[in-house]
Design a protein around this motif. Structure first.
Motif, PDB file in Angstrom:
ATOM      1  N   GLY A  90       6.780  -7.361 -13.515  1.00 56.81           N
ATOM      2  CA  GLY A  90       5.300  -7.154 -14.101  1.00 56.81           C
ATOM      3  C   GLY A  90       4.614  -6.361 -12.942  1.00 56.81           C
ATOM      4  O   GLY A  90       3.776  -5.623 -13.406  1.00 56.81           O
ATOM      5  N   LEU A  91       4.730  -6.426 -11.781  1.00 55.85           N
ATOM      6  CA  LEU A  91       4.209  -5.620 -10.828  1.00 55.85           C
ATOM      7  C   LEU A  91       4.245  -4.060 -10.961  1.00 55.85           C
ATOM      8  O   LEU A  91       3.567  -3.422 -10.609  1.00 55.85           O
ATOM      9  CB  LEU A  91       4.672  -6.292  -9.347  1.00 55.85           C
ATOM     10  N   ALA A  92       5.777  -3.923 -11.165  1.00 53.12           N
ATOM     11  CA  ALA A  92       6.135  -2.678 -11.216  1.00 53.12           C
ATOM     12  C   ALA A  92       5.358  -1.740 -12.198  1.00 53.12           C
ATOM     13  O   ALA A  92       5.044  -0.474 -12.104  1.00 53.12           O
ATOM     14  CB  ALA A  92       7.538  -2.205 -11.568  1.00 53.12           C
ATOM     15  N   LEU A  93       4.787  -2.573 -13.238  1.00 52.92           N
ATOM     16  CA  LEU A  93       4.040  -1.810 -14.361  1.00 52.92           C
ATOM     17  C   LEU A  93       2.667  -1.471 -13.891  1.00 52.92           C
ATOM     18  O   LEU A  93       1.941  -0.749 -14.722  1.00 52.92           O
ATOM     19  CB  LEU A  93       3.975  -3.040 -15.432  1.00 52.92           C
ATOM     20  N   ARG A  94       2.326  -2.203 -12.843  1.00 54.39           N
ATOM     21  CA  ARG A  94       0.854  -1.760 -12.400  1.00 54.39           C
ATOM     22  C   ARG A  94       0.948  -0.329 -11.411  1.00 54.39           C
ATOM     23  O   ARG A  94      -0.124   0.048 -10.829  1.00 54.39           O
ATOM     24  CB  ARG A  94       0.625  -2.784 -11.331  1.00 54.39           C
ATOM     25  N   LEU A  95       2.272   0.126 -11.009  1.00 52.92           N
ATOM     26  CA  LEU A  95       2.284   1.262 -10.311  1.00 52.92           C
ATOM     27  C   LEU A  95       1.747   2.587 -10.897  1.00 52.92           C
ATOM     28  O   LEU A  95       2.295   2.687 -12.283  1.00 52.92           O
ATOM     29  CB  LEU A  95       3.652   1.438  -9.674  1.00 52.92           C
ATOM     30  N   PRO A  96       1.259   3.488 -10.451  1.00 51.55           N
ATOM     31  CA  PRO A  96       0.693   4.749 -11.055  1.00 51.55           C
ATOM     32  C   PRO A  96       2.049   5.409 -11.666  1.00 51.55           C
ATOM     33  O   PRO A  96       2.991   5.450 -10.961  1.00 51.55           O
ATOM     34  CB  PRO A  96       0.071   5.588 -10.251  1.00 51.55           C
ATOM     35  N   ARG A  97       1.948   5.843 -12.947  1.00 57.57           N
ATOM     36  CA  ARG A  97       3.244   6.402 -13.278  1.00 57.57           C
ATOM     37  C   ARG A  97       2.973   8.178 -12.814  1.00 57.57           C
ATOM     38  O   ARG A  97       1.957   8.759 -12.832  1.00 57.57           O
ATOM     39  CB  ARG A  97       3.100   6.502 -14.977  1.00 57.57           C
ATOM     40  N   THR A 125       0.782  -0.945  -0.075  1.00 55.16           N
ATOM     41  CA  THR A 125       0.140  -0.046   0.103  1.00 55.16           C
ATOM     42  C   THR A 125       0.729   1.260   0.149  1.00 55.16           C
ATOM     43  O   THR A 125       0.550   2.294  -0.540  1.00 55.16           O
ATOM     44  CB  THR A 125      -0.991  -0.168   1.354  1.00 55.16           C
ATOM     45  N   ALA A 126       1.925   1.378   0.994  1.00 58.58           N
ATOM     46  CA  ALA A 126       2.817   2.317   1.039  1.00 58.58           C
ATOM     47  C   ALA A 126       3.568   2.581  -0.520  1.00 58.58           C
ATOM     48  O   ALA A 126       3.977   3.735  -0.871  1.00 58.58           O
ATOM     49  CB  ALA A 126       3.750   2.201   2.132  1.00 58.58           C
ATOM     50  N   ALA A 127       3.879   1.535  -1.118  1.00 59.08           N
ATOM     51  CA  ALA A 127       4.586   1.483  -2.374  1.00 59.08           C
ATOM     52  C   ALA A 127       3.606   2.170  -3.421  1.00 59.08           C
ATOM     53  O   ALA A 127       4.026   2.482  -4.546  1.00 59.08           O
ATOM     54  CB  ALA A 127       5.096   0.231  -2.856  1.00 59.08           C
ATOM     55  N   GLY A 128       2.392   2.320  -3.428  1.00 60.38           N
ATOM     56  CA  GLY A 128       1.447   2.993  -4.178  1.00 60.38           C
ATOM     57  C   GLY A 128       0.609   1.894  -5.095  1.00 60.38           C
ATOM     58  O   GLY A 128      -0.013   2.476  -5.753  1.00 60.38           O
ATOM     59  N   PHE A 129       0.634   0.460  -4.808  1.00 58.46           N
ATOM     60  CA  PHE A 129      -0.135  -0.391  -5.606  1.00 58.46           C
ATOM     61  C   PHE A 129      -1.573   0.000  -5.320  1.00 58.46           C
ATOM     62  O   PHE A 129      -2.107   0.162  -4.085  1.00 58.46           O
ATOM     63  CB  PHE A 129       0.114  -1.757  -5.208  1.00 58.46           C
ATOM     64  N   PRO A 130      -2.566   0.318  -6.468  1.00 58.75           N
ATOM     65  CA  PRO A 130      -3.565   0.457  -6.367  1.00 58.75           C
ATOM     66  C   PRO A 130      -4.610  -0.795  -5.830  1.00 58.75           C
ATOM     67  O   PRO A 130      -5.647  -0.476  -5.223  1.00 58.75           O
ATOM     68  CB  PRO A 130      -4.193   0.887  -7.733  1.00 58.75           C
ATOM     69  N   GLU A 131      -4.097  -2.114  -6.000  1.00 53.40           N
ATOM     70  CA  GLU A 131      -4.825  -3.144  -5.504  1.00 53.40           C
ATOM     71  C   GLU A 131      -3.600  -3.962  -4.956  1.00 53.40           C
ATOM     72  O   GLU A 131      -3.060  -5.041  -5.461  1.00 53.40           O
ATOM     73  CB  GLU A 131      -5.294  -4.071  -6.640  1.00 53.40           C
ATOM     74  N   PRO A 132      -3.355  -3.805  -3.709  1.00 54.51           N
ATOM     75  CA  PRO A 132      -2.251  -4.264  -3.023  1.00 54.51           C
ATOM     76  C   PRO A 132      -2.345  -5.637  -2.693  1.00 54.51           C
ATOM     77  O   PRO A 132      -1.330  -6.505  -3.009  1.00 54.51           O
ATOM     78  CB  PRO A 132      -1.926  -3.473  -1.725  1.00 54.51           C
ATOM     79  N   VAL A 133      -3.430  -6.187  -2.615  1.00 51.93           N
ATOM     80  CA  VAL A 133      -3.936  -7.516  -2.117  1.00 51.93           C
ATOM     81  C   VAL A 133      -3.339  -8.506  -3.311  1.00 51.93           C
ATOM     82  O   VAL A 133      -2.963  -9.497  -3.107  1.00 51.93           O
ATOM     83  CB  VAL A 133      -5.299  -7.808  -1.510  1.00 51.93           C
TER      84      VAL A 133
END
Length: 239
Positions: free
Chosen positions: A232-239, A142-150
């Motif tokens: 792959g997960l890194a691509l899910r982070l907001p730019r 969550t702190a990393a900024g993932f919109p869907e951390p789970v």
């Protein structure tokens, strides 16, 4: 009259009974069960055998643990307590996720039975250690900024379990041979190379692997796949 509801079939949803044998505790039962599981596997674990190892009657065990399924829930949660995760507020989420996956994998390999029961051990995820594991990872992602951390956590955990299941099965086969991993592979390699004869790429792969430390190979495979998952997960982070 209101219909009675069935109790939730989980040790975490049942009040613990008072012990009738002060020398026997639920913690002691679970610790001995894990020793049996590590040494002999799930098939060898029974309440009767466990009671004999604890010099107790099976009835005494059932006052602490109602069923073998409950025992497995407790064992799963106990070994999850061994996983040391990085601080949830780590500034580098990727390094922290790598550390978490490596710690989880190490626990899976110490307890070869674990990965095969994670989807079967009742409601094990209600245990305090597994809850803590999930909470720390959720805070991190969550702190990393993932919109869907789970979902990000599920991806990381499922990769680790999948690789761990394969490794555990392999290491169990090696252990049953009575040889070291290097000895087992050295004995197997001539047959593997002969089978790969005529398959150019496979033959090259076996030739490269011959004489290489098998632990190094397994570590490299896990690390490569983990990097791909994190890419792959890194691509899910907001730019």
């Amino acid at each position: 009259m209101a219909a009675s509801t069935n109790p939730i079939p989980s040790v975490w949803a049942r009040r613990q009974r008072e012990p009738d044998q002060p020398s026997l505790s639920r913690d002691a039962i679970v610790r001995e069960a894990i020793v049996m599981l590590d040494a002999e596997g799930i098939e060898a674990l029974s309440m009767r055998k466990l009671a004999a190892r604890l010099n107790a009657g099976a009835t005494s065990l059932y006052r602490h643990v109602a069923t073998k399924d409950e025992l497995m829930e407790l064992a799963v949660d106990e070994v999850f307590g061994e996983i040391v995760l990085p601080p949830a507020d780590s500034p580098d989420w990727r390094a922290a996720a790598t550390e978490a996956a490596q710690a989880f994998r190490a626990t899976v390999l110490r307890h070869p039975w674990l990965s095969s029961v994670l989807g079967q051990a009742g409601l094990a995820y209600l245990g305090p250690n597994l809850m803590s594991f999930a909470e720390q990872l959720t805070v991190l992602f969550t702190a990393a900024g993932f919109p869907e951390p789970v979902r990000a956590i599920d991806t990381l955990v499922c990769y680790t379990i999948g690789m761990g299941t394969t490794e555990s099965a392999w290491l169990t086969t090696v252990a049953r041979s009575g040889q070291t991993e290097a000895e087992f592979i050295a004995r197997l390699m001539p047959a593997a190379q002969e089978a790969a004869d005529g398959f150019e790429h496979l033959a090259d792969a076996y030739a490269t692997a011959a004489g290489t430390d098998p632990v190094t190979i397994r570590d490299s495979k896990f690390g490569y796949g983990l990097e791909v998952v994190l890419d792959g997960l890194a691509l899910r982070l907001p730019r």
